[in-house]
Enzyme design. Sequence first.
Site, PDB file in Angstrom:
ATOM      1  N   HIS A  12     -15.075   4.192   9.258  1.00 24.63           N
ATOM      2  CA  HIS A  12     -14.368   4.436   8.162  1.00 24.63           C
ATOM      3  C   HIS A  12     -15.684   5.384   6.956  1.00 24.63           C
ATOM      4  CE1 HIS A  12     -10.857   2.511   9.226  1.00 24.63           C
ATOM      5  NE2 HIS A  12     -10.083   3.206   8.589  1.00 24.63           N
ATOM      6  N   GLU A  46       0.618  -1.158   0.016  1.00 30.38           N
ATOM      7  CA  GLU A  46      -0.269  -0.224  -0.003  1.00 30.38           C
ATOM      8  C   GLU A  46       0.348   1.578   0.175  1.00 30.38           C
ATOM      9  OE1 GLU A  46      -3.621   2.190   1.769  1.00 30.38           O
ATOM     10  OE2 GLU A  46      -2.623  -0.025   3.394  1.00 30.38           O
ATOM     11  N   HIS A  56       0.213   6.991   5.674  1.00 30.49           N
ATOM     12  CA  HIS A  56       1.365   6.726   5.577  1.00 30.49           C
ATOM     13  C   HIS A  56       2.487   7.913   6.326  1.00 30.49           C
ATOM     14  CE1 HIS A  56       0.115   3.511   3.286  1.00 30.49           C
ATOM     15  NE2 HIS A  56      -1.508   4.103   4.004  1.00 30.49           N
ATOM     16  N   ASP A  90      -8.404  -3.581   7.532  1.00 29.76           N
ATOM     17  CA  ASP A  90      -7.249  -2.391   6.641  1.00 29.76           C
ATOM     18  C   ASP A  90      -6.590  -2.777   8.455  1.00 29.76           C
ATOM     19  OD1 ASP A  90      -5.893  -0.500   6.391  1.00 29.76           O
ATOM     20  OD2 ASP A  90      -7.065   1.013   6.587  1.00 29.76           O
TER      21      ASP A  90
END
Length: 391
Positions: free
Chosen positions: A243, A123, A135, A266
Amino acid sequence: MRYFAEFLFNGFEIKKNQVITVESHKIVSVELGTPEQASILLAGLVTPGFVDVQVNGGGGKLFNNEPTIETLQAMSSAHQAFGTTAMLPTLITDNIETMKLAADTMSLALKQKVPGIVGIHFEGPHLSLPKKGIHPESHIRSISDEELALFKRKDLGIVCVTLAPENVPCSIITELVQAGVKVCLGHSNANAEQTTDAINAGAQGFTHLYNAMSALTSRAAGMVGVALLDNNTYCGLIVDHEHVDNISCKLAIKCKNSDRLMLVTDAMSHVGSDQKSLTFAGMDITRNGDKLTIDSGRLAGSALDMATAVRNTVNNLNIPLQQALQMASTTPAQFISLPNSKGRLSVGYDADWVVLTEDMRVLQTYIGGSQVYSANSENQQQNHKGELCKH
């Protein structure tokens, strides 16, 4: 070995009183029968094992932090308790050294046949800074020949790569797809045209639909709009009620249907453990109930498991059970090109299944015809004739 299932979902429909015959870890027959014809009785609804294409961690281990065989074993074991029989351990954006180490570990895991491990999901790191989520910005970068060669390795099983199409040329997407890589679009601020061009170049899916991607608005369809409209691509959906709004979940399922919509977790390392906090890339990720966040309050992966995703889909989205089970097993298996081995309980398929209670809790998990999890310690010994409970 012969197993009797009072109720069996084969990937298409629920059947009663089915006898499954397994030889060399494969299903060789599924036929109408009686308990007396089997040596092992499965008490509950037997369904294909769940297939999770986005799993960052589990059992107290995060793949990025410890890309080792022991981590993969811990992750797989933790998720087996929630019905997952095949997964793509997922590496969040990181440096090239960690990516190579994760790839080497995956190669070794496949050689050692670690149960439940079928490939790897990278990912990132070729993502959009505005949609990076957690990230690490320091590792987000353009694709290089070194990374391209890594993604195209042939010893990693199924390889999935999530990328932002505005930052990766369509020619590279085509090259990856031609090499057998599953390309997903995500963590992206791409407009509808860029997204469509990436699909035309071969991209097959979208990572955690709605999250970290350009939204659908009245004057710009964004990545979300293209994903919902396209009939051929697959979408992962995190149904943890953190989410994605329930109405948005329902809309996605209505647009994509259960043969293109996949339930994903996830999941971070918290799943299958009492872990409350985790440090990743200098960020503290804390669990509060089933919600994982960093200090700013931003979501940081999930504490979701596949069985809970199925229950949420049925109980809170009012989706029929068969559709939810399909989205947890048959559809993701189709997406990662395992349609002749995973995701169904039919002749020639792997003997991977889950036994569920009436309220969709996992009683037992089997991989290759062998029990790898039982909810009750007394059930660690296989049930024998005469012990079948009513569903």
